[in-house]
Design a protein around this motif. Structure first.
Motif: not given
Length: 301
Positions: A43-49
Motif C-alpha cells: 500500500h505505501v510502496g516501500t519496505t517497512l521492516l
C-alpha cells in the motif's frame, strides 16, 4: 485485507520484535502476520521492516509509519470508547490477570454474573503467579497478593487470603504430626514454586523444607500440590479456599494452626480512570461490590 487490522499487527510486531508473539495475540499464523506486513508495504510502496531469520528492524519510512499507526490506532480506540460511552453500553474484550488459585477458585465463579449483566462484553482471564507490569502489559485489571511496590497505578484491596498447613491422615499416621515449623525439616513438604527464591512468610532457614533438594515435589499450581497431598505425598501450605472441601470431608487434616502466616491481602490494580474504558469501570465497580460485607464473598477467603 483489513488495513486497520494490518496496522494493529504491524504495531504489535514492532513492539514485541516477534512475528510469533503478534500471531499469538491476534490468534493468526505467523505466515498471516507476514501477509499483513506485506499488504501495508504494498500500500505505501516501500519496505517497512528489514527482516532476517533472527530479527527485524524498522526502515526509515517504517519508523515514521509506526509512529503514525500508533497515533491512528489510539484515536480509533478513543473514538470507539466515546461512542460506547454515548450509547451507555459496555462492549468488547476485558483482559484480566489474576493469581492461579484465586482466579480459579474465587474469581471465575463470579465472572458469570457480570457477563449476564453485560451481554456485549467478553472476558479473557489469564492466570499466573508471576509479576505483571500494570502500566505496560495488555491487561485492563490485575489482581495480586501481598505488598505492592509501584505507586504508578491505583490499588484497591478486595479481601485477605487465609493460609493453612495440612496433610492427609495417611501421611500423618505414617510420618507423625509436626508440632513446630522447625519439625518440618523432618517431613516431606510439597513446594509452591513461587516461593523458590523467597517467601513472604518465613526466613530462608524455615523455608528449606519447601525447596529443593529436600522438597521432592514442587509446582507453580496450588491444585497440583493439593492433589499430591491427597495422594499422601506430604504437607502443603496453601490458601484455605483451595483446601476447604478436603478439610471438611476429612481427606486432609489441618496442622500447625498456631504457626500459619497472617492473611495475605488481595488487591485490584488498574490504571487511572482517565485511561479506563466503560467496561473496565463497570468491572472494577462490580468486583469491589462483590467483596463488600454484603456482597456475598467474605473479606477473608
Amino acid at each position: 485485507m483489513d488495513r486497520l487490522l494490518s496496522m494493529e499487527v504491524f504495531v504489535e510486531v514492532v513492539k514485541t520484535g516477534s512475528f510469533v508473539r503478534a500471531s499469538e495475540k491476534f490468534h493468526i499464523s505467523s505466515a498471516m502476520v507476514g501477509k499483513h506486513i506485506r499488504s501495508l508495504e504494498h500500500h505505501v510502496g516501500t519496505t517497512l521492516l528489514n527482516r532476517t531469520t533472527r530479527k527485524q528492524s524498522l526502515t526509515e519510512v517504517g519508523r515514521t509509519y509506526f509512529t503514525e499507526c500508533e497515533r491512528l490506532l489510539h484515536e480509533h480506540q478513543f473514538l470507539d470508547q466515546r461512542i460506547s460511552a454515548i450509547k451507555n453500553t459496555a462492549s468488547g474484550v476485558l483482559r484480566i490477570n489474576a493469581p492461579i488459585t484465586f482466579g480459579a477458585e474465587i474469581l471465575s465463579p463470579m465472572i458469570g454474573k457480570f457477563l449476564d449483566q453485560h451481554p456485549h462484553v467478553s472476558i479473557d482471564l489469564s492466570l499466573t503467579n508471576e509479576k505483571v507490569d500494570v502500566m505496560h502489559d495488555d491487561y485492563d485489571v490485575i489482581l495480586r497478593t501481598g505488598r505492592l511496590e509501584n505507586a504508578a497505578y491505583i490499588a484497591r484491596q478486595l479481601c485477605n487470603i487465609e493460609m493453612v498447613f495440612c496433610a492427609s491422615p495417611t501421611y500423618l499416621e505414617k510420618h507423625g504430626t509436626p508440632e513446630s515449623i522447625e519439625a518440618l525439616q523432618h517431613h516431606q513438604c510439597l513446594a509452591f514454586k513461587h516461593w523458590r527464591k523467597h517467601s513472604p512468610f518465613y526466613s530462608p532457614d524455615e523455608l528449606k523444607p519447601f525447596a529443593f533438594p529436600q522438597a521432592r515435589f514442587q509446582s507453580n499450581c496450588g491444585s497440583a500440590l493439593l492433589n499430591a497431598a491427597l495422594a499422601d505425598l506430604g504437607i502443603i501450605l496453601q490458601p484455605k479456599m483451595l483446601v476447604k472441601d478436603p478439610l471438611a470431608d476429612g481427606s486432609l487434616v489441618e496442622i500447625l494452626s498456631a504457626f500459619v502466616p497472617p492473611p495475605r491481602p488481595i488487591s485490584l490494580l488498574y490504571r487511572s480512570r482517565a485511561d479506563q474504558t466503560l467496561k473496565t469501570q463497570l468491572l472494577i465497580n462490580y468486583l469491589i461490590d462483590q467483596f463488600r460485607p454484603s456482597g456475598g464473598y467474605p473479606c477473608i477467603v
